[in-house]
Design an enzyme around this catalytic site. Structure first.
Site: not given
Ligand SMILES: Cc1cc2nc3c(=O)[nH]c(=O)nc-3n(C[C@H](O)[C@H](O)[C@H](O)COP(=O)(O)OP(=O)(O)OC[C@H]3O[C@@H](n4cnc5c(N)ncnc54)[C@H](O)[C@@H]3O)c2cc1C
Lengths: 389, 357
Positions: A131-134, A249
């Site tokens: 899954q290539g979203y993030s 999900e």
């Molecule tokens: C183990 C693991 C597996 C994953 N697998 C996949 C995958 O297969 N495919 C994929 O596409 N992605 C995947 N992800 C990515 C995941 O979806 C992101 O890590 C997640 O959406 C958070 O984004 P970020 O890491 O950029 O953190 P950020 O968005 O930068 O967040 C940093 C901090 O700020 C907080 N924050 C951000 N915005 C707000 C707000 N508006 N109000 C309050 N707090 C806020 C967050 O909660 C967090 O504490 C995975 C992540 C993990 C940890």
């Protein structure tokens, strides 16, 4: 015990729930490899391939897909029973992104040609998806994604970078959210694209996580040419499609089984550490146990809603928050009572299930992925409670 | 203390802290620490020697016995700096051994230990989460920090009503070693009394005192770690953008950071007051209560703070490449060393009678 007959896959959905549960148990006893029960880490393809192919062969691989697409056609309620039994048995997750995410999306939004082309290959294990979203700049704010796809003749040319892509190193296909219109509002310029990972210009770099495991990856796209017909749904409508998958999900992330497993480990550990009988521990355990029981009850109300064919609203975020934070609270308690064993890398001697530090670390990302708990709380306060702003 | 004495003391603590920069440069990276992880013995023997040359191993040992004769507050200040840099060399368990050998008049390998030429570990612990020393003749000694690099073990043995102290060369009884989350190791030693040499008849009190200090100094090490992890997190909150804003502008996160700050402040206050009490000669229950209060706080706060640090980072916090995780792992290992929060809470209640209003 009478041996339970395992009916052909097409008959499973018609079974009465309790009978179905017994069938699942019998199936797991007969088919699931003993050495893969409750693995301490997410398995790679090389490790779980045997089980995946066994499921494929038995026709059990895609419980939620309609029968005409090769699935079991199970109701949401039966799927939940299946998940419960898998978790009770300690069944490892497979490389399941094709099964739980891409497949349902193609079934719902794909063309007939796309269904013919992609679904059978998931069912045989030929295509393993990730899954290539993030992206580095687009996590919680997924709609800010910048990986772009520009039309050039019959192909989209993809440039950009994905990150945290779970098990991308095992996958041969990736589904992407890409930007196809830079001028539009950010949610409205996103499309859904299927990409063969053998295409020139793709680089996968594994990232070691806190479990010291290469589980997620960075994926780079440098002028990657993707046939036009690999776009799913309408151009620039990718965001709505991806969002439609999220509700489903979240109820799975809210399944209490993860916490139930951890709580059973806490009890074993407490006995082993000699604190089980202590009133202070009993009180703490009771609190966690009640949290679990109440979560199960709440979860049950959502399952009932699904059974009645209702769709779930944004309040399902509660399940995700409660489950993941309970899971963490239980692993915190394990760490606190384990004494010096808390710091060990390997499971405690004498019990391979007592992987205290491993479980504590594994519980951390549950509040980050699938929409962080902060984001879930934002959803609750805005979309459920109607808070202004 | 007079104002001048207080100033002198503050200066002495500052100097010790500054000297720590030689080993754990402030703002330096953690490459050295990373390179040593899970590589036996888990630390750098050359650097341990340097610690000896700087007088750290004998910081609490009287000058007459070759130590620096400094106070608990200096030792805590030093540990805090080392904790900020996650320095893996076994200073705390070796300083404990040095105090024990000093208490028996500078016997055995004290000079080599003070010089950092020998890693001397005290094999006192027979089960998890305890500060009791049964001194059984045949029970395996557990959880010896960095045992993979030990040269000598000190073995307390119950003889009559007393705890005698024996010395055992490590080459005669190699410990079984298990790896720990922070990249170090914990050893289990099956004592072999044939090779043991007796050093002293009665070290019970000295060992209890040294264990107390080790618990407090471990709390200070944890404090240094959690502060650094928090600083890193604050930087991130002030730079990371999502939704077109710096994430530190989200009030939900601001409050979380404020909560973390309060835990750090409480931990510091608890440790500083305990160190001051010990330096002022607190004994018995007062001493135990002060130490236990600080260790209970530091154990709980360090776990909580490092968990928050991961969460506030999002995905990047869950990578091994990013340093926040190193602090989480260190807290996992040290939070329960020399007593868990729960042990120290119990000990505090036993040692500190309720104040009648
Ligand atoms: C183990 C693991 C597996 C994953 N697998 C996949 C995958 O297969 N495919 C994929 O596409 N992605 C995947 N992800 C990515 C995941 O979806 C992101 O890590 C997640 O959406 C958070 O984004 P970020 O890491 O950029 O953190 P950020 O968005 O930068 O967040 C940093 C901090 O700020 C907080 N924050 C951000 N915005 C707000 C707000 N508006 N109000 C309050 N707090 C806020 C967050 O909660 C967090 O504490 C995975 C992540 C993990 C940890």
């Amino acid at each position: 015990m009478d041996a339970i007959r395992i009916p052909p896959p097409a008959e499973l959905d018609a079974l009465e729930d309790e009978h179905f549960r017994q069938v699942v148990r019998a199936f797991l006893h007969a088919n699931y490899p003993e050495d893969l029960r409750n693995p301490p880490k997410r398995l790679h393809w090389a490790e779980n391939k045997g089980w995946y192919l066994r499921l494929a062969e038995a026709g059990w691989l895609c419980p939620g897909w309609p029968k005409e697409n090769g699935g079991l056609g199970l109701s949401p309620a039966k799927q939940i029973i299946l998940t419960e039994e898998y978790e009770r048995h300690g069944v490892a997750r497979t490389n399941d992104h094709g099964i739980v995410m891409l497949g349902p999306l193609v079934i719902k939004y794909g063309t007939e040609e796309q269904k013919q082309r992609f679904l059978p290959k998931i069912l045989t294990g030929e295509h393993i998806w990730c899954q290539g979203y993030s992206e580095p700049g687009a996590g919680s704010d997924l709609a800010a994604l910048r990986t772009e796809a520009v039309l050039d003749g019959d192909h989209y040319v993809v440039n950009g970078q994905k990150i945290w892509t779970t098990l991308a190193m095992d996958a041969n296909w990736i589904f992407l959210l890409v930007r196809t219109d830079k001028a539009a509002k950010k949610q409205e310029g996103i499309s859904f694209l299927l990409v063969d990972m053998q295409t020139p210009g793709i680089t996968v770099r594994p990232i070691i996580n806190l479990e010291m495991h290469d589980e997620f990856c960075e994926v780079f796209f440098d002028n990657v040419r993707v046939p036009k017909e690999n776009l799913v749904g309408q151009l620039n409508k990718g965001w709505d499609m991806a969002k439609a998958l999220l509700g489903f999900e979240r109820i799975f992330l809210g399944s209490p089984r993860q916490s139930a497993y951890a709580l059973s480990r806490l009890k074993i550990l407490a006995e082993r550490m000699g604190v089980w009988e202590e009133p202070a521990f009993q009180d703490r355990y009771a609190r966690l146990r009640l949290d679990l029981e109440d979560l199960k009850a709440l979860y049950g109300t959502y399952v009932d809603r699904l059974k009645r064919g209702e769709s779930l609203g944004p309040d399902v975020s509660m399940l995700k928050i409660l489950q993941t934070e309970l899971f963490q609270a239980i692993t915190d308690a394990m760490l606190e009572i384990a004494g010096e064993n808390a710091g060990l890398m390997e499971p405690m001697e004498g019990n391979r299930d007592l992987n205290i530090g491993g479980l504590y670390i594994q519980a951390r990302p549950a509040t980050i992925y699938g929409g962080s708990n902060e984001i879930q709380r934002n959803i609750l306060s805005k979309n459920v409670l109607g808070m202004p702003g | 203390m007079s104002a001048a004495e207080t100033d002198d003391r503050a200066e002495s603590i500052r100097m010790i802290r500054d000297s720590a920069a030689a080993v754990a440069p402030r703002g330096g990276d953690l490459k050295r620490v990373r390179d040593l992880r899970w590589q036996d013995p888990g630390f750098d023997a050359g650097l341990f020697r340097q610690m000896g040359e700087m007088g750290w191993i004998g910081l609490r040992v009287p000058e007459a016995l070759g130590g620096a004769g400094l106070g608990v507050a200096e030792m805590c200040g030093l540990a805090e700096e080392l904790g900020a840099g996650l320095v893996p060399e076994p200073l705390i368990p070796c300083a404990l051994s040095a105090q024990l050998l000093a208490a028996c008049g500078g016997k055995g390998r004290l000079p080599a230990l003070l010089a950092g030429d020998a890693v001397v570990l005290t094999a006192w612990q027979e089960r998890a989460d305890t500060l009791e020393v049964p001194g059984s003749p045949d029970a395996p000694r557990r959880f010896l920090p960095m045992a993979a690099g030990a040269d000598v073990f000190l073995l307390p043995l119950r003889e009559g009503g007393r705890l005698a102290l024996y010395e055992l060369p490590a080459e005669r009884c190699a410990p079984a070693v298990e790896r720990t989350q922070d990249g170090g190791n914990l050893g289990t030693l099956q004592p072999n009394l044939q090779d043991a040499t007796k050093l002293a008849d009665d070290v019970g009190t000295a060992l209890a005192d040294a264990l107390d200090e080790a618990a407090l100094v471990t709390a200070a090490y944890l404090l240094g770690g959690m502060e650094r992890a928090f600083a890193m997190t604050l930087d991130y909150l002030k730079t990371r953008q999502q939704f077109g804003k710096i994430i530190g502008t989200f009030q939900a996160l601001q409050h979380r950071a404020a909560d973390v700050r309060m835990q750090v402040a409480l931990t510091r206050a608890s440790i500083d007051s305990a160190a001051a009490a010990l330096d002022a000669g607190a004994a018995g229950d007062a001493r135990r209560a002060a130490v236990s209060r600080a260790k209970a706080r530091a154990a709980e706060a360090s776990l909580r703070v490092t968990r928050e640090c991961i969460q506030l980072h999002g995905g990047i916090g869950y990578t091994d490449d990013y340093d926040a995780g190193l602090y989480l792992r260190k807290a996992m290992v040290l939070a329960n060393q020399y007593g868990s929060a729960s042990l120290h809470r119990r000990r505090f209640m036993a040692a500190s009678p309720e104040v009648e209003e």
